[in-house]
Design a protein around this motif. Structure first.
Motif, PDB file in Angstrom:
ATOM      1  N   UNK A  97       0.844  -1.194   0.000  1.00 15.46           N
ATOM      2  CA  UNK A  97       0.000   0.000   0.000  1.00 15.46           C
ATOM      3  C   UNK A  97       0.879   1.243   0.000  1.00 15.46           C
ATOM      4  N   UNK A  98       0.648   2.113  -0.976  1.00  9.43           N
ATOM      5  CA  UNK A  98       1.423   3.342  -1.067  1.00  9.43           C
ATOM      6  C   UNK A  98       0.807   4.442  -0.219  1.00  9.43           C
ATOM      7  N   UNK A  99       0.370   5.506  -0.868  1.00  2.89           N
ATOM      8  CA  UNK A  99      -0.270   6.602  -0.149  1.00  2.89           C
ATOM      9  C   UNK A  99      -1.756   6.623  -0.475  1.00  2.89           C
ATOM     10  N   UNK A 100      -2.506   7.379   0.295  1.00  2.96           N
ATOM     11  CA  UNK A 100      -3.940   7.498   0.056  1.00  2.96           C
ATOM     12  C   UNK A 100      -4.246   8.879  -0.509  1.00  2.96           C
ATOM     13  N   UNK A 101      -4.921   8.895  -1.638  1.00  6.80           N
ATOM     14  CA  UNK A 101      -5.355  10.149  -2.248  1.00  6.80           C
ATOM     15  C   UNK A 101      -6.759  10.430  -1.732  1.00  6.80           C
ATOM     16  N   UNK A 102      -6.933  11.553  -1.055  1.00  6.68           N
ATOM     17  CA  UNK A 102      -8.213  11.852  -0.415  1.00  6.68           C
ATOM     18  C   UNK A 102      -8.878  13.067  -1.050  1.00  6.68           C
ATOM     19  N   UNK A 110     -17.055  26.196   0.520  1.00  2.00           N
ATOM     20  CA  UNK A 110     -15.643  26.491   0.757  1.00  2.00           C
ATOM     21  C   UNK A 110     -14.705  25.593  -0.034  1.00  2.00           C
ATOM     22  N   UNK A 111     -15.254  24.816  -0.952  1.00  2.00           N
ATOM     23  CA  UNK A 111     -14.399  24.028  -1.830  1.00  2.00           C
ATOM     24  C   UNK A 111     -14.097  22.636  -1.310  1.00  2.00           C
ATOM     25  N   UNK A 112     -12.947  22.119  -1.733  1.00  2.00           N
ATOM     26  CA  UNK A 112     -12.585  20.735  -1.442  1.00  2.00           C
ATOM     27  C   UNK A 112     -11.130  20.659  -0.973  1.00  2.00           C
ATOM     28  N   UNK A 113     -10.877  19.690  -0.117  1.00  2.00           N
ATOM     29  CA  UNK A 113      -9.505  19.368   0.258  1.00  2.00           C
ATOM     30  C   UNK A 113      -9.074  18.162  -0.571  1.00  2.00           C
ATOM     31  N   UNK A 114      -8.003  18.340  -1.324  1.00  2.00           N
ATOM     32  CA  UNK A 114      -7.466  17.253  -2.145  1.00  2.00           C
ATOM     33  C   UNK A 114      -6.032  17.046  -1.702  1.00  2.00           C
ATOM     34  N   UNK A 115      -5.743  15.861  -1.179  1.00  2.00           N
ATOM     35  CA  UNK A 115      -4.456  15.662  -0.518  1.00  2.00           C
ATOM     36  C   UNK A 115      -4.004  14.215  -0.628  1.00  2.00           C
ATOM     37  N   UNK A 116      -2.767  13.989  -0.203  1.00  2.00           N
ATOM     38  CA  UNK A 116      -2.301  12.626   0.006  1.00  2.00           C
ATOM     39  C   UNK A 116      -2.089  12.440   1.502  1.00  2.00           C
ATOM     40  N   UNK A 117      -2.482  11.300   1.997  1.00  2.00           N
ATOM     41  CA  UNK A 117      -2.298  10.939   3.405  1.00  2.00           C
ATOM     42  C   UNK A 117      -1.655   9.558   3.451  1.00  2.00           C
ATOM     43  N   UNK A 118      -0.618   9.445   4.224  1.00  2.00           N
ATOM     44  CA  UNK A 118       0.092   8.171   4.276  1.00  2.00           C
ATOM     45  C   UNK A 118      -0.052   7.531   5.647  1.00  2.00           C
ATOM     46  N   UNK A 119      -0.799   6.440   5.735  1.00  2.00           N
ATOM     47  CA  UNK A 119      -0.975   5.766   7.021  1.00  2.00           C
ATOM     48  C   UNK A 119       0.238   4.909   7.354  1.00  2.00           C
ATOM     49  N   UNK A 120       0.546   4.803   8.611  1.00  2.00           N
ATOM     50  CA  UNK A 120       1.638   3.918   9.036  1.00  2.00           C
ATOM     51  C   UNK A 120       1.091   2.911  10.042  1.00  2.00           C
ATOM     52  N   UNK A 121       0.197   2.071   9.572  1.00  2.00           N
ATOM     53  CA  UNK A 121      -0.369   1.030  10.419  1.00  2.00           C
ATOM     54  C   UNK A 121       0.675  -0.064  10.651  1.00  2.00           C
ATOM     55  N   UNK A 122       0.511  -0.863  11.694  1.00  2.71           N
ATOM     56  CA  UNK A 122       1.481  -1.936  11.959  1.00  2.71           C
ATOM     57  C   UNK A 122       1.699  -2.869  10.773  1.00  2.71           C
ATOM     58  N   UNK A 123       0.615  -3.244  10.080  1.00  2.00           N
ATOM     59  CA  UNK A 123       0.748  -4.170   8.948  1.00  2.00           C
ATOM     60  C   UNK A 123       1.552  -3.538   7.820  1.00  2.00           C
ATOM     61  N   UNK A 124       1.275  -2.271   7.544  1.00  2.00           N
ATOM     62  CA  UNK A 124       1.996  -1.572   6.480  1.00  2.00           C
ATOM     63  C   UNK A 124       3.459  -1.384   6.867  1.00  2.00           C
ATOM     64  N   UNK A 125       3.697  -1.051   8.124  1.00  2.00           N
ATOM     65  CA  UNK A 125       5.064  -0.887   8.617  1.00  2.00           C
ATOM     66  C   UNK A 125       5.848  -2.189   8.426  1.00  2.00           C
ATOM     67  N   UNK A 126       5.208  -3.309   8.742  1.00  2.00           N
ATOM     68  CA  UNK A 126       5.861  -4.613   8.606  1.00  2.00           C
ATOM     69  C   UNK A 126       6.195  -4.913   7.149  1.00  2.00           C
ATOM     70  N   UNK A 127       5.260  -4.597   6.246  1.00  2.00           N
ATOM     71  CA  UNK A 127       5.493  -4.841   4.817  1.00  2.00           C
ATOM     72  C   UNK A 127       6.700  -4.055   4.311  1.00  2.00           C
ATOM     73  N   UNK A 128       6.756  -2.778   4.665  1.00  2.00           N
ATOM     74  CA  UNK A 128       7.856  -1.951   4.176  1.00  2.00           C
ATOM     75  C   UNK A 128       9.168  -2.282   4.884  1.00  2.00           C
TER      76      UNK A 128
END
Length: 266
Positions: A97-102, A110-128
């Motif tokens: 899993x890379x990053x999350x586009x939100x 007031x418009x929209x927030x368009x961003x990338x958010x990168x989670x660092x969950x235990x499972x993802x941490x282990x994979x990387x």
């Protein structure tokens, strides 16, 4: 608790009606990548992490024609996110899993927030962790063979490629809430120098190396993109061998912290 829930970095390109100057140049590429991912998966995830099916009512066709995050949000019908991925080099066929586009609508008009958010969950941490361990071992193997100590650029190409592949996974891992980009680039330069190669130019204007990694799902694409400007700017330099060993120059943790905390305005 924060670790288990997936704390991580948040990098906006659009905040409401404002374009974030530093990151907005990546907006169009990120929007196109989001559309490609949606077309591939035929769905997105809601804020509550529920699957939103987009396979009906010609929504995919409409999404592919969307030109703004606002248009994309209106087609989906609610706040959503999609995750990029990284093809694993260590485990054939595996995707990390890379990053999350939100894309989140702000209250009122007031418009929209368009961003990338990168989670660092235990499972993802282990994979990387596994992926970067493998990338480091590949780099060591590349340099500790016939290339060890070489002062010929041609003989060090495999080493350079291995350094870039490890950098690719670091940038997509993005374990620091702030500072992942500069840390990754400093380590990249340090590894090159340790292999007798010095980067003598500047990063091309308008290019952000970490975003090149984030927006490429395949490490080879990132390597190909970066090497086009990085490799021609490398020169052989062995002067580092004359410098004192760091452990003798800074023998305690306190002295290391003091050195890193010192700056000169001149």
């Amino acid at each position: 608790e924060e670790f288990n829930s997936g704390f991580g970095s948040h990098t906006p390109m659009v905040l409401g009606q404002a374009k974030v100057v530093r990151y907005f140049p990546n907006y169009e590429r990120t929007l196109n990548l989001a559309k490609t991912i949606i077309k591939d998966k035929l769905s997105v995830r809601s804020k509550a992490d529920k699957v939103i099916d987009l396979s009906k009512d010609e929504k995919i066709e409409k999404i592919m024609r969307a030109e703004t995050c606002e248009e994309l949000h209106k087609i989906v019908g609610e706040d959503f996110w999609v995750a990029t991925w990284c093809d694993s080099n260590a485990f054939e066929g595996k995707r990390l899993e890379g990053t999350r586009i939100t894309c989140i609508q702000k209250p009122g008009r007031l418009g929209y927030d368009f961003a990338i958010r990168t989670p660092c969950t235990p499972a993802r941490w282990s994979d990387f962790d596994e992926e970067m361990t493998s990338a480091w071992e590949a780099l060591c193997n590349a340099y500790c063979g016939e290339s060890y100590g070489s002062t010929e650029l041609e003989a060090l190409e495999t080493v350079r490629d291995a350094i870039l592949r490890m950098t690719y996974y670091w940038y997509n891992f993005m374990p620091l809430a702030r500072g992942t980009a500069v840390t990754g680039f400093v380590v990249l330069l340090g590894l090159l120098l340790a292999a007798n190669m010095e980067f003598t130019e500047n990063i091309p204007k308008g290019l952000q190396v970490d975003w090149e990694a984030i927006l490429n799902v395949e490490p080879g694409s990132f390597v190909g993109s970066v090497k086009s400007w990085l490799y021609p700017s490398l020169k052989i330099n062995t002067s580092w061998r004359d410098h004192p060993d760091i452990s003798s120059a800074f023998s305690t943790t306190g002295s290391v912290v003091a050195a890193l905390s010192t700056y000169n305005d001149n």
